[in-house]
Design a protein around this motif. Structure first.
Motif, PDB file in Angstrom:
ATOM      1  N   ARG A  46      36.608  40.927  46.416  1.00 57.13           N
ATOM      2  CA  ARG A  46      37.337  39.618  46.066  1.00 57.13           C
ATOM      3  C   ARG A  46      37.833  39.641  44.496  1.00 57.13           C
ATOM      4  NH1 ARG A  46      34.193  34.513  48.894  1.00 57.13           N
ATOM      5  NH2 ARG A  46      34.728  35.394  50.882  1.00 57.13           N
ATOM      6  N   ALA A  47      36.527  40.072  43.525  1.00 57.29           N
ATOM      7  CA  ALA A  47      36.714  40.399  42.238  1.00 57.29           C
ATOM      8  C   ALA A  47      37.997  41.229  41.783  1.00 57.29           C
ATOM      9  CB  ALA A  47      35.402  40.686  41.729  1.00 57.29           C
ATOM     10  N   PHE A  48      37.945  42.478  42.837  1.00 54.10           N
ATOM     11  CA  PHE A  48      38.942  43.545  42.169  1.00 54.10           C
ATOM     12  C   PHE A  48      40.296  43.073  42.712  1.00 54.10           C
ATOM     13  CE2 PHE A  48      41.352  47.176  43.831  1.00 54.10           C
ATOM     14  CZ  PHE A  48      41.548  47.725  42.521  1.00 54.10           C
ATOM     15  N   LEU A  49      40.761  42.351  43.969  1.00 54.95           N
ATOM     16  CA  LEU A  49      41.944  41.976  44.318  1.00 54.95           C
ATOM     17  C   LEU A  49      42.161  40.537  43.159  1.00 54.95           C
ATOM     18  CD1 LEU A  49      41.309  41.879  48.013  1.00 54.95           C
ATOM     19  CD2 LEU A  49      43.060  43.234  46.704  1.00 54.95           C
ATOM     20  N   ALA A  50      41.227  39.933  42.822  1.00 55.72           N
ATOM     21  CA  ALA A  50      41.868  38.836  42.073  1.00 55.72           C
ATOM     22  C   ALA A  50      42.318  39.320  40.785  1.00 55.72           C
ATOM     23  CB  ALA A  50      40.595  37.734  42.017  1.00 55.72           C
ATOM     24  N   ALA A  51      41.505  40.326  40.172  1.00 57.02           N
ATOM     25  CA  ALA A  51      41.948  40.685  38.784  1.00 57.02           C
ATOM     26  C   ALA A  51      43.184  41.641  38.856  1.00 57.02           C
ATOM     27  CB  ALA A  51      40.693  41.885  38.344  1.00 57.02           C
ATOM     28  N   LEU A  52      43.525  42.393  39.900  1.00 52.51           N
ATOM     29  CA  LEU A  52      44.333  43.249  40.273  1.00 52.51           C
ATOM     30  C   LEU A  52      45.663  42.378  40.463  1.00 52.51           C
ATOM     31  CD1 LEU A  52      45.583  46.144  40.728  1.00 52.51           C
ATOM     32  CD2 LEU A  52      45.231  45.897  42.914  1.00 52.51           C
ATOM     33  N   LEU A  53      45.608  41.358  41.301  1.00 50.74           N
ATOM     34  CA  LEU A  53      47.076  40.577  41.706  1.00 50.74           C
ATOM     35  C   LEU A  53      47.364  39.497  40.770  1.00 50.74           C
ATOM     36  CD1 LEU A  53      46.148  40.827  45.763  1.00 50.74           C
ATOM     37  CD2 LEU A  53      47.663  42.166  44.348  1.00 50.74           C
ATOM     38  N   THR A  54      46.393  38.906  40.077  1.00 50.22           N
ATOM     39  CA  THR A  54      46.640  37.647  39.523  1.00 50.22           C
ATOM     40  C   THR A  54      47.854  37.996  38.417  1.00 50.22           C
ATOM     41  OG1 THR A  54      44.830  37.849  37.994  1.00 50.22           O
ATOM     42  CG2 THR A  54      44.994  36.130  39.990  1.00 50.22           C
ATOM     43  N   SER A  55      47.763  39.131  37.909  1.00 49.27           N
ATOM     44  CA  SER A  55      48.940  39.399  36.850  1.00 49.27           C
ATOM     45  C   SER A  55      50.484  39.247  37.471  1.00 49.27           C
ATOM     46  CB  SER A  55      48.640  41.047  36.235  1.00 49.27           C
ATOM     47  OG  SER A  55      48.645  41.952  37.261  1.00 49.27           O
ATOM     48  N   LEU A  56      50.653  39.359  38.862  1.00 42.21           N
ATOM     49  CA  LEU A  56      51.741  39.454  39.498  1.00 42.21           C
ATOM     50  C   LEU A  56      52.411  37.959  39.144  1.00 42.21           C
ATOM     51  CD1 LEU A  56      51.141  41.770  42.358  1.00 42.21           C
ATOM     52  CD2 LEU A  56      52.300  42.369  40.355  1.00 42.21           C
TER      53      LEU A  56
END
Length: 148
Positions: free
Chosen positions: A54-64
């Motif tokens: 969850r942490a990895f996906l949240a950090a990766l995708l919130t910049s989009l």
């Protein structure tokens, strides 16, 4: 979390020598695998993510941007990913804003002795009068009854 960082660093290093065409083919293959997995799981089965995922996906995708995030083919809804990110930020801020010692700070020993002496010598005074006398002397204490 450290494991994910290391594996993603190696993945990024693997992608450096690849051309755009190869990357596009890999992305299409991954998207197709997601489609197959969703079909096999069915509509009633939910995918469970570990906290580090969850942490990895949240950090990766919130910049989009939100529109791009909605167009992506994800196992979860984009709103869920954004909620994960909000929860991460909340926990992070709560950890940094937490006071080192919760509660009222202790009263200095000399001031406590002075308060007890005032109470012994003036039995008719209540705690408000004692507080007022201390304020007159320039000593700042809380308005609570002090037990020895």
């Amino acid at each position: 979390m450290a494991y994910l960082t290391v594996t993603n660093a190696f993945t990024a290093l693997r992608l450096l020598p690849m051309g755009d065409r190869d990357k596009d083919i890999e992305i299409l293959a991954l998207r197709h695998q997601i489609t197959v997995l969703e079909r096999q799981l069915g509509a009633d089965t939910r995918v469970r993510f570990a906290p580090e995922d969850r942490a990895f996906l949240a950090a990766l995708l919130t910049s989009l941007p939100h529109g791009v995030l909605r167009r992506l083919r994800l196992l979860t809804r984009p709103d869920t990913v954004l909620r994960w990110h909000r929860d991460l930020m909340k926990r992070r801020r709560a950890r940094t804003c937490r006071p080192k010692r919760p509660g009222r700070p202790p009263t200095v020993r000399s001031i406590r002795a002075l308060i007890l002496r005032l109470v012994r010598e003036n039995p008719g005074w209540g705690y408000r009068r004692v507080h007022g006398e201390l304020t007159t002397l320039g000593i700042k204490v809380c308005l609570v009854s002090l037990d020895a």
